[in-house]
Design a protein around this motif. Sequence first.
Motif, short mmCIF file in Angstrom:
data_model
loop_
_atom_site.label_atom_id
_atom_site.label_comp_id
_atom_site.label_asym_id
_atom_site.label_seq_id
_atom_site.Cartn_x
_atom_site.Cartn_y
_atom_site.Cartn_z
N SER A 1 65.11 -35.97 49.66
CA SER A 1 66.46 -35.55 49.29
C SER A 1 66.47 -34.07 48.96
N ALA A 2 67.55 -33.40 49.35
CA ALA A 2 67.68 -31.96 49.09
C ALA A 2 69.13 -31.60 48.84
N ALA A 3 69.34 -30.50 48.10
CA ALA A 3 70.69 -29.98 47.93
C ALA A 3 71.20 -29.49 49.27
N ALA A 4 72.39 -29.93 49.65
CA ALA A 4 73.01 -29.54 50.91
C ALA A 4 74.52 -29.53 50.70
N THR A 5 75.17 -28.54 51.27
CA THR A 5 76.61 -28.35 51.02
C THR A 5 77.41 -28.52 52.29
N GLY A 6 78.48 -29.33 52.22
CA GLY A 6 79.40 -29.50 53.34
C GLY A 6 80.80 -29.73 52.83
N ASP A 7 81.70 -30.16 53.72
CA ASP A 7 83.09 -30.35 53.35
C ASP A 7 83.27 -31.41 52.27
N ASN A 8 82.42 -32.44 52.29
CA ASN A 8 82.61 -33.53 51.31
C ASN A 8 81.28 -34.05 50.77
N TYR A 9 80.27 -33.19 50.68
CA TYR A 9 78.98 -33.64 50.14
C TYR A 9 78.22 -32.47 49.52
N THR A 10 77.28 -32.81 48.64
CA THR A 10 76.45 -31.80 47.98
C THR A 10 74.96 -32.14 48.05
N ARG A 11 74.62 -33.23 48.75
CA ARG A 11 73.23 -33.62 48.84
C ARG A 11 72.99 -34.37 50.14
N GLU A 12 71.81 -34.16 50.70
CA GLU A 12 71.37 -34.90 51.89
C GLU A 12 70.22 -35.82 51.50
N GLU A 13 70.25 -37.04 52.00
CA GLU A 13 69.18 -37.99 51.74
C GLU A 13 68.63 -38.51 53.07
N ASN A 14 67.32 -38.53 53.19
CA ASN A 14 66.66 -39.06 54.38
C ASN A 14 65.81 -40.27 54.00
N TYR A 15 65.97 -41.37 54.74
CA TYR A 15 65.16 -42.57 54.56
C TYR A 15 64.43 -42.81 55.87
N TYR A 16 63.10 -42.76 55.83
CA TYR A 16 62.36 -42.77 57.09
C TYR A 16 61.18 -43.73 57.03
N ALA A 17 60.76 -44.15 58.22
CA ALA A 17 59.59 -45.01 58.35
C ALA A 17 59.04 -44.84 59.75
N GLY A 18 57.72 -45.02 59.86
CA GLY A 18 57.12 -44.86 61.17
C GLY A 18 55.68 -45.28 61.21
N LEU A 19 55.07 -45.07 62.38
CA LEU A 19 53.68 -45.40 62.61
C LEU A 19 52.96 -44.17 63.16
N LYS A 20 51.76 -43.92 62.64
CA LYS A 20 50.91 -42.85 63.15
C LYS A 20 49.63 -43.44 63.70
N LYS A 21 49.21 -42.94 64.85
CA LYS A 21 47.99 -43.42 65.48
C LYS A 21 47.19 -42.23 66.00
N THR A 22 45.90 -42.18 65.66
CA THR A 22 45.02 -41.13 66.15
C THR A 22 44.28 -41.63 67.39
N LEU A 23 44.37 -40.85 68.46
CA LEU A 23 43.71 -41.18 69.72
C LEU A 23 42.85 -39.99 70.11
N GLY A 24 41.59 -40.02 69.73
CA GLY A 24 40.73 -38.87 69.99
C GLY A 24 41.18 -37.67 69.18
N ILE A 25 41.50 -36.57 69.87
CA ILE A 25 41.94 -35.35 69.18
C ILE A 25 43.45 -35.31 68.99
N ALA A 26 44.13 -36.35 69.45
CA ALA A 26 45.60 -36.37 69.37
C ALA A 26 46.08 -37.37 68.33
#
Length: 201
Positions: A39-64
């Motif tokens: 979450s961070a302070a963010a300013t727009g026409d009708n808001y003062t904060r941005e919220e991000n909800y995230y999920a994912g998968l990470k996989k290492t394959l050799g050097i990548a």
Amino acid sequence: MSQYISRGIDQNSDRPSPYASIDFTRSIGVADFYAGIWSAAATGDNYTREENYYAGLKKTLGIATVDLGLNSIKYNSGNRNNNPINSVDGYVKINVAPEKSPFTLGAQYIQSDSGGNVSGTVKNIGETYQEINASYDAKFAVIGVAYGENKNNTDVTTVTLSKSLFDINFVAAYINAERASSQSDIGKDREYLTLTASKTF
């Protein structure tokens, strides 16, 4: 953050923006699962904060390392769940880090479920974002460069210097944002100099 710049667009009216996040990670055998809130302070026409909800998968394959995930972006308003500019982004990120090499190479592609904005005759503004990046560990600091295209909105070149001092991570950035169309969210080409300080507990 001295300024919150996302894809070349100022998000908080040229003002500093405090932010915080909480993350959870766990190995599930075939990959590493992660989820978090940012979450961070963010300013727009009708808001003062941005919220991000995230999920994912990470996989290492050799050097990548491959990172697949979803990011739900919400802007607080009277009812943050019904703000029309809310979106869900799907993303894939690839990072290549050869063993014992000071170089890394990366790329990312982001697709928004919003369908993008439509303005005049220009459609799908900001519907996708794609980026290539690289870094070099110069010992005194890590130097990063990136070029990204925010569809029909901004073309962004970024140069960063990253350094950890007293357990605080500092990132100084030069950001050059150019209008990609006449309907861009920036009224003219812009340049930014920003400083971000963060600490992980």
